[in-house]
Design a protein around this motif. Structure first.
Motif, PDB file in Angstrom:
ATOM      1  N   LYS A  72       0.910  -1.685  -0.056  1.00  0.00           N
ATOM      2  CA  LYS A  72      -0.127  -0.170  -0.036  1.00  0.00           C
ATOM      3  C   LYS A  72       0.886   0.975  -0.001  1.00  0.00           C
ATOM      4  N   THR A  73       2.027   0.961   1.000  1.00  0.00           N
ATOM      5  CA  THR A  73       2.292   2.487   1.072  1.00  0.00           C
ATOM      6  C   THR A  73       3.621   2.786  -0.671  1.00  0.00           C
ATOM      7  N   ILE A  74       4.147   1.719  -1.550  1.00  0.00           N
ATOM      8  CA  ILE A  74       4.116   1.780  -2.206  1.00  0.00           C
ATOM      9  C   ILE A  74       3.626   1.832  -3.517  1.00  0.00           C
ATOM     10  N   TYR A  75       2.133   1.775  -3.034  1.00  0.00           N
ATOM     11  CA  TYR A  75       1.307   1.962  -4.263  1.00  0.00           C
ATOM     12  C   TYR A  75       0.483   0.980  -5.624  1.00  0.00           C
ATOM     13  N   ARG A  76       0.944  -0.427  -4.771  1.00  0.00           N
ATOM     14  CA  ARG A  76       0.413  -1.552  -4.952  1.00  0.00           C
ATOM     15  C   ARG A  76      -0.598  -2.156  -4.187  1.00  0.00           C
ATOM     16  N   LYS A  77      -1.829  -1.350  -4.974  1.00  0.00           N
ATOM     17  CA  LYS A  77      -3.087  -1.611  -4.722  1.00  0.00           C
ATOM     18  C   LYS A  77      -3.320  -2.938  -4.614  1.00  0.00           C
ATOM     19  N   LYS A  78      -3.843  -3.548  -5.765  1.00  0.00           N
ATOM     20  CA  LYS A  78      -3.895  -4.925  -6.138  1.00  0.00           C
ATOM     21  C   LYS A  78      -3.766  -5.706  -5.308  1.00  0.00           C
ATOM     22  N   ASP A  79      -2.118  -5.990  -4.961  1.00  0.00           N
ATOM     23  CA  ASP A  79      -1.377  -6.444  -4.155  1.00  0.00           C
ATOM     24  C   ASP A  79      -1.382  -5.968  -2.883  1.00  0.00           C
ATOM     25  N   ALA A  80      -1.876  -5.261  -2.049  1.00  0.00           N
ATOM     26  CA  ALA A  80      -2.159  -4.768  -0.622  1.00  0.00           C
ATOM     27  C   ALA A  80      -3.412  -5.363  -0.638  1.00  0.00           C
ATOM     28  N   LYS A  81      -4.156  -5.376  -1.542  1.00  0.00           N
ATOM     29  CA  LYS A  81      -5.665  -6.007  -1.646  1.00  0.00           C
ATOM     30  C   LYS A  81      -5.455  -7.235  -0.975  1.00  0.00           C
ATOM     31  N   LYS A  82      -4.910  -8.085  -1.998  1.00  0.00           N
ATOM     32  CA  LYS A  82      -4.877  -9.547  -1.986  1.00  0.00           C
ATOM     33  C   LYS A  82      -4.244  -9.906  -0.954  1.00  0.00           C
ATOM     34  N   TYR A  83      -3.033  -8.457  -0.046  1.00  0.00           N
ATOM     35  CA  TYR A  83      -2.251  -9.601   0.832  1.00  0.00           C
ATOM     36  C   TYR A  83      -3.509  -9.192   2.117  1.00  0.00           C
ATOM     37  N   ILE A  84      -4.260  -8.447   1.960  1.00  0.00           N
ATOM     38  CA  ILE A  84      -4.586  -7.903   3.290  1.00  0.00           C
ATOM     39  C   ILE A  84      -6.050  -8.723   3.401  1.00  0.00           C
ATOM     40  N   GLN A  85      -6.169  -9.559   2.776  1.00  0.00           N
ATOM     41  CA  GLN A  85      -8.142 -10.051   2.064  1.00  0.00           C
ATOM     42  C   GLN A  85      -6.569 -11.740   3.066  1.00  0.00           C
ATOM     43  N   GLY A  86      -5.606 -12.183   2.745  1.00  0.00           N
ATOM     44  CA  GLY A  86      -5.070 -12.885   3.136  1.00  0.00           C
ATOM     45  C   GLY A  86      -4.971 -13.282   4.706  1.00  0.00           C
ATOM     46  N   ALA A  87      -4.398 -11.772   5.271  1.00  0.00           N
ATOM     47  CA  ALA A  87      -4.575 -11.626   6.655  1.00  0.00           C
ATOM     48  C   ALA A  87      -5.458 -11.971   7.418  1.00  0.00           C
ATOM     49  N   ILE A  88      -6.426 -11.420   6.428  1.00  0.00           N
ATOM     50  CA  ILE A  88      -7.628 -11.333   7.442  1.00  0.00           C
ATOM     51  C   ILE A  88      -8.347 -12.332   7.595  1.00  0.00           C
TER      52      ILE A  88
END
Length: 117
Positions: free
Chosen positions: A75-91
């Motif tokens: 998210k910090t480096i503006y890779r929102k698609k990757d960020a969304k995938k990883y946060i969904q996994g974390a959840i």
């Protein structure tokens, strides 16, 4: 300075074949790397190694944390698609662990915009 000292201690314990410590060492190691602010395949690989190490010892909180921290970095480096995938996994890991308040906070506050986009 404190992180480097902790990293050194965790590395020593990890080298002594303490699998519960190995996942913590790998996660702290990649956190130190992310402070440099460059997204490289090496950083991505280190996040995956931390996740794999936590998976080997069935450590749900650290599995979730590894994915959450990777999402935050993306998210910090503006890779929102990757960020969304990883946060969904974390959840998912936090839900399996039973951390309802953490899941609520991630979904409804910290990553609300990302998860609804």
């Amino acid at each position: 300075k404190g992180a480097k000292r902790a990293l050194k201690t965790l590395k020593k314990l990890s080298d002594e074949d303490c699998p519960n410590v190995t996942c913590l060492y790998l996660l702290l190691d990649v956190e130190v790397e992310t402070l440099k602010g460059q997204y490289t395949s090496g950083i991505k690989e280190k996040f995956h190694q931390a996740l794999e190490a936590a998976t080997k010892v069935d450590n749900l909180p650290i599995q979730g944390l590894a994915l959450e921290r990777h999402a935050n970095f993306c998210k910090t480096i503006y890779r929102k698609k990757d960020a969304k995938k990883y946060i969904q996994g974390a959840i998912e890991f936090y839900e399996k662990w039973g951390a309802a308040a953490k899941v609520h906070w991630l979904k409804d506050f910290k990553y609300l915009v990302l998860l609804t986009s």
